[in-house]
Design a protein around this motif. Structure first.
Motif, PDB file in Angstrom:
ATOM      1  N   TRP A  23       0.837  -1.206   0.000  1.00  0.00           N
ATOM      2  CA  TRP A  23       0.000   0.000   0.000  1.00  0.00           C
ATOM      3  C   TRP A  23       0.871   1.255   0.000  1.00  0.00           C
ATOM      4  CZ3 TRP A  23      -0.411   4.252   3.135  1.00  0.00           C
ATOM      5  CH2 TRP A  23      -1.492   5.104   2.884  1.00  0.00           C
ATOM      6  N   GLN A  24       1.929   1.272   0.787  1.00  0.00           N
ATOM      7  CA  GLN A  24       2.813   2.428   0.825  1.00  0.00           C
ATOM      8  C   GLN A  24       3.437   2.698  -0.534  1.00  0.00           C
ATOM      9  OE1 GLN A  24       5.316   1.161   4.073  1.00  0.00           O
ATOM     10  NE2 GLN A  24       4.157   2.334   5.597  1.00  0.00           N
ATOM     11  N   HIS A  27       0.720   4.305  -2.567  1.00  0.00           N
ATOM     12  CA  HIS A  27       0.480   5.677  -2.123  1.00  0.00           C
ATOM     13  C   HIS A  27       1.599   6.601  -2.601  1.00  0.00           C
ATOM     14  CE1 HIS A  27      -1.311   8.823   0.240  1.00  0.00           C
ATOM     15  NE2 HIS A  27      -0.229   8.985   0.969  1.00  0.00           N
ATOM     16  N   GLN A  30       1.031   7.467  -6.167  1.00  0.00           N
ATOM     17  CA  GLN A  30      -0.033   8.453  -6.283  1.00  0.00           C
ATOM     18  C   GLN A  30       0.488   9.853  -5.973  1.00  0.00           C
ATOM     19  OE1 GLN A  30      -3.630   7.891  -6.898  1.00  0.00           O
ATOM     20  NE2 GLN A  30      -2.703   6.060  -7.766  1.00  0.00           N
ATOM     21  N   GLU A  31       1.300   9.961  -4.930  1.00  0.00           N
ATOM     22  CA  GLU A  31       1.853  11.260  -4.539  1.00  0.00           C
ATOM     23  C   GLU A  31       2.771  11.810  -5.627  1.00  0.00           C
ATOM     24  OE1 GLU A  31       1.103  12.365  -0.431  1.00  0.00           O
ATOM     25  OE2 GLU A  31       0.005  12.361  -2.316  1.00  0.00           O
ATOM     26  N   ALA A 140      -4.489  10.097   4.154  1.00  0.00           N
ATOM     27  CA  ALA A 140      -5.146   8.823   3.845  1.00  0.00           C
ATOM     28  C   ALA A 140      -5.337   8.029   5.126  1.00  0.00           C
ATOM     29  CB  ALA A 140      -4.316   8.027   2.841  1.00  0.00           C
ATOM     30  N   ARG A 240      -7.098   1.425  -1.631  1.00  0.00           N
ATOM     31  CA  ARG A 240      -6.554   2.154  -2.773  1.00  0.00           C
ATOM     32  C   ARG A 240      -7.603   3.025  -3.444  1.00  0.00           C
ATOM     33  NH1 ARG A 240      -1.765  -1.692  -5.209  1.00  0.00           N
ATOM     34  NH2 ARG A 240      -1.138  -2.580  -3.208  1.00  0.00           N
ATOM     35  N   SER A 242      -8.947   6.281  -4.458  1.00  0.00           N
ATOM     36  CA  SER A 242      -8.174   7.501  -4.673  1.00  0.00           C
ATOM     37  C   SER A 242      -9.058   8.678  -5.046  1.00  0.00           C
ATOM     38  CB  SER A 242      -7.119   7.277  -5.765  1.00  0.00           C
ATOM     39  OG  SER A 242      -7.740   6.917  -6.982  1.00  0.00           O
ATOM     40  N   HIS A 271      -7.921   7.469   0.220  1.00  0.00           N
ATOM     41  CA  HIS A 271      -7.679   8.905   0.335  1.00  0.00           C
ATOM     42  C   HIS A 271      -8.762   9.611   1.152  1.00  0.00           C
ATOM     43  CE1 HIS A 271      -4.910   9.365  -3.461  1.00  0.00           C
ATOM     44  NE2 HIS A 271      -4.305   8.790  -2.435  1.00  0.00           N
TER      45      HIS A 271
END
Length: 278
Positions: A23-24, A27, A30-31, A140, A240, A242, A271
């Motif tokens: 997951w990290q 994420h 996404q960032e 999140a 997830r 978003s 998110h």
């Protein structure tokens, strides 16, 4: 129905640490996408082009559109570059299909020429836009395996054209919905109408839930779903879920969820409301 049946390792297989690490990684990607110099946070304006030529403060030249495509008349000192080809003077872009787009480079600026909801639009993306420069991450919920649920894809007899609203008032989007995914969560049997995803056979679901407007963005969130296995099994990982670009900027034309995709349960995963909207 096991999550391993749909090609994604179960929590037991990976362990909680592995689940969190995966997951990290998601994420972080996404960032990085949000912080990109020419991502949605770099957009400085949204122009709906018409037959009347217009000049805009954050883009070169004079812009208009017609059935033959978008037309730009550049000043003598201006030049654009599209796929390595330099454009000067007057240039007519080929008609753009719905949800398609062309990126034209102007110095360190990218001009997005696109078609949304039946309209040709121009969105300049400036890396020094305050919204992008000040961006410091999206909050999140902590990842939790209980929000990764197995379900079943139920195809429609044939794809159904589905009209949804947009974050811009008066705009509509039409998607072909191949079917629904059905699953159980918080003791309830639920379902989501899905649209085609970014990769062949995959899906994308737009939804709201009981957290929308409270701890998550009010209008929409999206979740990507990998292609089902031969039995129709899917894994829906709400960790997830978003934000779409409209969660950060009013210069986006994001689609809203179909009416049946408003879940009655609180999906405390994925998110949260961006700091920019707080």
């Amino acid at each position: 129905m096991s999550s391993t049946a749909v090609g994604i390792a179960s929590t037991d297989d990976r362990g909680v640490d592995g689940f969190t690490a995966a997951w990290q990684e998601w994420h972080a990607a996404q960032e990085a996408r949000l912080a990109d110099p020419h991502g949605f946070l770099a957009i400085t304006s949204l122009h709906f082009l018409t037959a009347e030529p217009e000049r805009f403060a954050d883009a070169p030249g004079v812009w208009s559109t017609a059935a033959e495509g978008v037309l730009v008349r550049l000043d003598p000192e201006d030049r654009l570059e599209v796929d390595g080809v330099v454009i000067t003077g007057e240039h007519r872009f080929d008609p753009i299909p719905e949800r398609g787009g062309i990126n034209a480079v102007w110095g360190d600026v990218v001009l997005e020429i696109a078609r949304r909801g039946g309209y040709d639009i121009l969105r300049p993306r400036h890396p020094d836009n305050d919204l992008r420069v000040a961006y410091h991450g999206t909050p999140a919920f902590a990842p939790d395996p209980r929000w990764a649920v197995t379900g079943r894809f139920v195809p429609f007899d044939e794809p159904r054209p589905t009209t949804v609203g947009a974050s811009v008032e008066g705009l509509q989007h039409v998607y072909d919905a191949p079917g629904r995914v059905e699953f159980e969560l918080s003791g309830e049997t639920l379902g989501l109408t899905v649209f085609n995803g970014a990769t062949p056979g995959s899906f994308m679901a737009l939804f709201t839930d009981a957290t929308s407007g409270v701890t998550t963005y009010a209008a929409n969130r999206s979740v990507q779903i990998a292609a089902p296995d031969e039995n129709g099994a899917v894994l829906i990982d709400f960790n997830r879920a978003s934000n779409l670009p409209c969660a950060y900027t009013d210069l986006a034309t994001c689609p809203l969820p179909p009416a049946g995709n408003r879940l009655p349960v609180a999906i405390e995963a994925g998110h949260r409301i961006p700091y920019e909207r707080s």
